[in-house]
Structure formats: structure tokens, C-alpha cells
Design a protein around this motif. Sequence first.
Motif, PDB file in Angstrom:
ATOM      1  N   ALA A  98      40.420  29.324  58.339  1.00 18.34           N
ATOM      2  CA  ALA A  98      40.304  28.687  57.226  1.00 18.34           C
ATOM      3  C   ALA A  98      40.535  29.494  55.838  1.00 18.34           C
ATOM      4  O   ALA A  98      40.889  29.407  54.715  1.00 18.34           O
ATOM      5  N   ARG A  99      39.896  30.774  56.171  1.00 15.07           N
ATOM      6  CA  ARG A  99      39.932  31.859  54.973  1.00 15.07           C
ATOM      7  C   ARG A  99      41.436  32.353  54.871  1.00 15.07           C
ATOM      8  O   ARG A  99      41.650  32.925  53.704  1.00 15.07           O
ATOM      9  N   SER A 100      42.152  32.289  55.754  1.00 10.62           N
ATOM     10  CA  SER A 100      43.599  32.867  55.500  1.00 10.62           C
ATOM     11  C   SER A 100      44.402  31.721  54.489  1.00 10.62           C
ATOM     12  O   SER A 100      44.010  30.741  54.409  1.00 10.62           O
ATOM     13  N   ALA A 101      45.557  32.260  54.489  1.00  7.07           N
ATOM     14  CA  ALA A 101      46.492  31.472  53.507  1.00  7.07           C
ATOM     15  C   ALA A 101      47.768  30.677  54.564  1.00  7.07           C
ATOM     16  O   ALA A 101      48.330  29.917  54.191  1.00  7.07           O
ATOM     17  N   LEU A 102      47.072  30.835  56.088  1.00  4.45           N
ATOM     18  CA  LEU A 102      48.187  30.156  57.014  1.00  4.45           C
ATOM     19  C   LEU A 102      48.079  28.696  56.824  1.00  4.45           C
ATOM     20  O   LEU A 102      46.792  27.958  56.490  1.00  4.45           O
ATOM     21  N   PRO A 103      48.950  27.912  57.196  1.00  2.00           N
ATOM     22  CA  PRO A 103      49.196  26.273  57.064  1.00  2.00           C
ATOM     23  C   PRO A 103      48.360  25.576  58.159  1.00  2.00           C
ATOM     24  O   PRO A 103      49.205  24.965  59.052  1.00  2.00           O
ATOM     25  N   VAL A 104      47.146  25.936  58.617  1.00  2.00           N
ATOM     26  CA  VAL A 104      46.555  25.579  59.684  1.00  2.00           C
ATOM     27  C   VAL A 104      45.929  24.000  59.478  1.00  2.00           C
ATOM     28  O   VAL A 104      45.382  23.822  58.488  1.00  2.00           O
ATOM     29  N   PHE A 105      46.180  23.101  60.425  1.00  5.36           N
ATOM     30  CA  PHE A 105      45.442  21.908  60.574  1.00  5.36           C
ATOM     31  C   PHE A 105      44.810  21.750  61.599  1.00  5.36           C
ATOM     32  O   PHE A 105      45.273  22.107  62.871  1.00  5.36           O
ATOM     33  N   PHE A 106      43.413  20.834  61.458  1.00  4.36           N
ATOM     34  CA  PHE A 106      42.859  20.618  62.649  1.00  4.36           C
ATOM     35  C   PHE A 106      43.287  19.144  63.096  1.00  4.36           C
ATOM     36  O   PHE A 106      43.246  18.586  62.015  1.00  4.36           O
ATOM     37  N   THR A 107      43.344  18.858  64.388  1.00  3.17           N
ATOM     38  CA  THR A 107      43.943  17.390  64.976  1.00  3.17           C
ATOM     39  C   THR A 107      42.846  16.949  65.613  1.00  3.17           C
ATOM     40  O   THR A 107      41.740  17.445  65.985  1.00  3.17           O
ATOM     41  N   PRO A 108      42.958  15.555  65.688  1.00  2.00           N
ATOM     42  CA  PRO A 108      42.097  14.663  66.218  1.00  2.00           C
ATOM     43  C   PRO A 108      41.837  14.845  67.621  1.00  2.00           C
ATOM     44  O   PRO A 108      42.674  15.271  68.471  1.00  2.00           O
ATOM     45  N   GLY A 109      40.877  14.245  68.329  1.00  2.00           N
ATOM     46  CA  GLY A 109      40.544  13.921  69.439  1.00  2.00           C
ATOM     47  C   GLY A 109      40.769  12.514  69.735  1.00  2.00           C
ATOM     48  O   GLY A 109      41.154  11.754  69.070  1.00  2.00           O
TER      49      GLY A 109
ATOM     50  N   LEU B  11      42.786  14.666  61.230  1.00  2.00           N
ATOM     51  CA  LEU B  11      43.940  15.652  60.557  1.00  2.00           C
ATOM     52  C   LEU B  11      43.495  16.206  59.167  1.00  2.00           C
ATOM     53  O   LEU B  11      43.465  15.475  58.145  1.00  2.00           O
ATOM     54  N   VAL B  12      42.936  17.440  59.193  1.00  2.00           N
ATOM     55  CA  VAL B  12      42.567  18.078  57.911  1.00  2.00           C
ATOM     56  C   VAL B  12      42.746  19.575  57.919  1.00  2.00           C
ATOM     57  O   VAL B  12      42.868  19.969  58.843  1.00  2.00           O
TER      58      VAL B  12
ATOM     59  N   ALA C 108      44.313   8.796  62.312  1.00  2.00           N
ATOM     60  CA  ALA C 108      42.977   8.902  63.231  1.00  2.00           C
ATOM     61  C   ALA C 108      41.870   8.922  61.966  1.00  2.00           C
ATOM     62  O   ALA C 108      42.326   9.360  60.905  1.00  2.00           O
ATOM     63  N   ARG C 109      40.862   8.612  62.350  1.00  2.00           N
ATOM     64  CA  ARG C 109      39.690   8.325  61.510  1.00  2.00           C
ATOM     65  C   ARG C 109      38.312   8.564  61.991  1.00  2.00           C
ATOM     66  O   ARG C 109      38.235   8.512  63.122  1.00  2.00           O
ATOM     67  N   GLY C 110      37.363   8.706  61.173  1.00  2.00           N
ATOM     68  CA  GLY C 110      35.845   8.710  61.614  1.00  2.00           C
ATOM     69  C   GLY C 110      35.382   9.936  62.056  1.00  2.00           C
ATOM     70  O   GLY C 110      36.141  11.050  62.005  1.00  2.00           O
ATOM     71  N   THR C 111      34.351  10.174  62.730  1.00  2.00           N
ATOM     72  CA  THR C 111      33.715  11.046  63.512  1.00  2.00           C
ATOM     73  C   THR C 111      33.397  10.964  64.834  1.00  2.00           C
ATOM     74  O   THR C 111      33.219   9.853  65.459  1.00  2.00           O
ATOM     75  N   VAL C 112      33.025  12.093  65.481  1.00  2.00           N
ATOM     76  CA  VAL C 112      32.612  12.007  66.924  1.00  2.00           C
ATOM     77  C   VAL C 112      31.375  11.071  67.126  1.00  2.00           C
ATOM     78  O   VAL C 112      30.739  10.703  68.191  1.00  2.00           O
TER      79      VAL C 112
END
Length: 361
Positions: A101-112, A65-66, A338-342
Amino acid sequence: MPRVIGIDPGTVSIDLCGLEDGRVFLDRSLPTAEALADPGAFVALLENAGPLDLIAGPSGYGLPLVRAQDATDEDLRLAFLAAEGEPGGIGGLRTLARALARSALPVFFTPGVVHLASVPDHRKVNRVDMGTADKVCVAALAIARQAERAPSPPDQVSLVLVELGGAFTAALAVADGRIVDGVGGSSGPLGFRAAGALDGEVAFLAGSVSKALLFTGGAAAVAGWDDRTATPQRFATAATARERVAWDALVESTVKWAAALALSVPAPKEFVLSGRLAQVEAVQHAIRERLGLLGATRVLEGFARVAKHGAQGAALIADGLAGGRHRALVDTMGIGAARGTVLDHLYVISREQARRRLGLS
């Protein structure tokens, strides 16, 4: 109530579903090639749908969640698992993510699935693809639907989800409303276009396994079809010997993996089918018939007319993250925890070797 959008990036289409106070205000499906060819137009489409409180963006294999504006280049390489210039896969997704990411939109990336604390570490050993972020989103929709039908809170849901997509087949196990196990499209059943889990000796004989190779060798290749002639509808009417082998291989592989995943759920209330291939009645019937001894099988029902299940589930997660009516669903699933990396659970190769493959130091 929050005004949110969920995005599902697929091999065939990129879908968008917008929710405001439970009402669908955006229900779109764009050809993937078209959307990726003009990221600016895609961003403009989202901007014109505003104002928005949160967007669950195209997240690939996922991130803990970033916000898109805070995601580094390393984050994006880990999310989409490709070095710069790597051919194959869904080319252009990382470029689209950067545009968002360059936009001002409130976009979040979510976990797998591999990022979720609800999945025990021993099930993550030497695993990366336990289910991409969009599969987590489909699971969110399946959990919400079962909870609504009962009715019951999300933490009383148990099921095995089988996602039969246009390229890959994946399966997830849900117990007490949380994902506890999963096999992704590149590590599980035979897919319509993709081979699924590779025999180690086949990987050896290939000499090297490229991203492009992961998208080949599925039922369509077994049947002898090319990209132009391979359709889910044609799959339902096997006529030649090769087509019948393709049919049997995909159906049996799907059922075996679904049955295996059921071992991770104490008592699954049902098997749930989703994805493009699951909309084909003959496929539904064949899988339901074979899983009948283990439990009831149903086809996932969404709430939007056009957008795929992944986009609808992403909209539910976005709503919950924004404090909307699906907050209990998101809390139960542990999306925020959620935590960590793949790369955290690799032993057959080192984490450093994997990072070098991705062009990371």
C-alpha cells in the motif's frame, strides 16, 4: 493488452504469475517465511517487473475490490482476521499488505467467497470462511479452463472445485460461471495440516480458539508427524495404523464435502482438484474413485510452470479487471460487484463482539 501480476499468499509459498497478452512473463515461487521477512525486497521484485497495469494482491479473507492505497487499517484487519500482535496464522501478511500500500504499485485487494453477491445470503449465515480470496482465484482458473475446453462462454461453466493445499482443504461450487457456495479451509474438510471445521464441543473443550489452533490438528497431526517430517509424498505411502487413519480421514472428509457442495450446483459437469496434495497421484486416484458415481473428476491444469494455481487465477482476474481478454470471466464471476464484510452474517456472536476480538472499536 494489459500487463498484470497475480499473487497467491500460501502457508508454504507466496507465488507470482505475470501475464501480458496471454504470455507469461513472470513465474515465481518464494518461501513464505522468506518473502514476509523482507517486504521491501518483495515490493522491489514487483517494481522491477514493471510497468504494470494491475496487481491482484495478497488479500486474505478478501475485501470488496479496493486499491491497496485506499485500504484502511480496519480493512486489513478484516481481510486477515487478526488483531495486532495475534500469534499464529501466516504472520506478516498484513505487514506485506501495508508495504504494498505504501508503494506506487497498482495493487488491488480482491474478494473472498462471502463477499460475492452470487452466493445467496442464507448460505452465509454464521459463516466467515467460505473460501479465501485465493480460492476465488483458483476458481477463476478452473472456470477459464473448462470454458476453453468446451469451448463455451464462462457463463456456461458448472463444477465443484476442491482445493487440497499444503495446510487447508476447501471446496467451492460454481454454477453458470459464478461461485454459489463454498466451504473454506477453517470451516470445511480435514486439511493436510489443519483440522478444518471444528466440532463445537471440541472448541468448548479447547477453552479458547486461537488463530494458531486453526492451523493444527490436520492429517499430519493424526499421522503423528511434525512439521519437518510431514510431506504430501509421505502421505501417499501410509505405513502405520495412525497414518492409515489420517489417509482415510482426509480422503473421506474431502469426498463428503465435495458431494455436499454438488447439491448447490444443478448439474456439475465435473469435480476439479487443485493444490499441492492434488498433485500426488495416489490422492488423485482415491478421490476420483470415490466421486466416480457423482461425476467425472479431473486435476486442474494451469498455464505456468512454477506459480501455483491461485497465482495463475489471480493473474486472470487482474487481466480482466484491467480490461484484458478475461474481462468476460471477471464480469461473469461478479468480482467488481462484491460487497460487505466478513462479519456481516454472524448471529451466534454479535458483529460488535467479533470487532472487539479483532481490536476494532
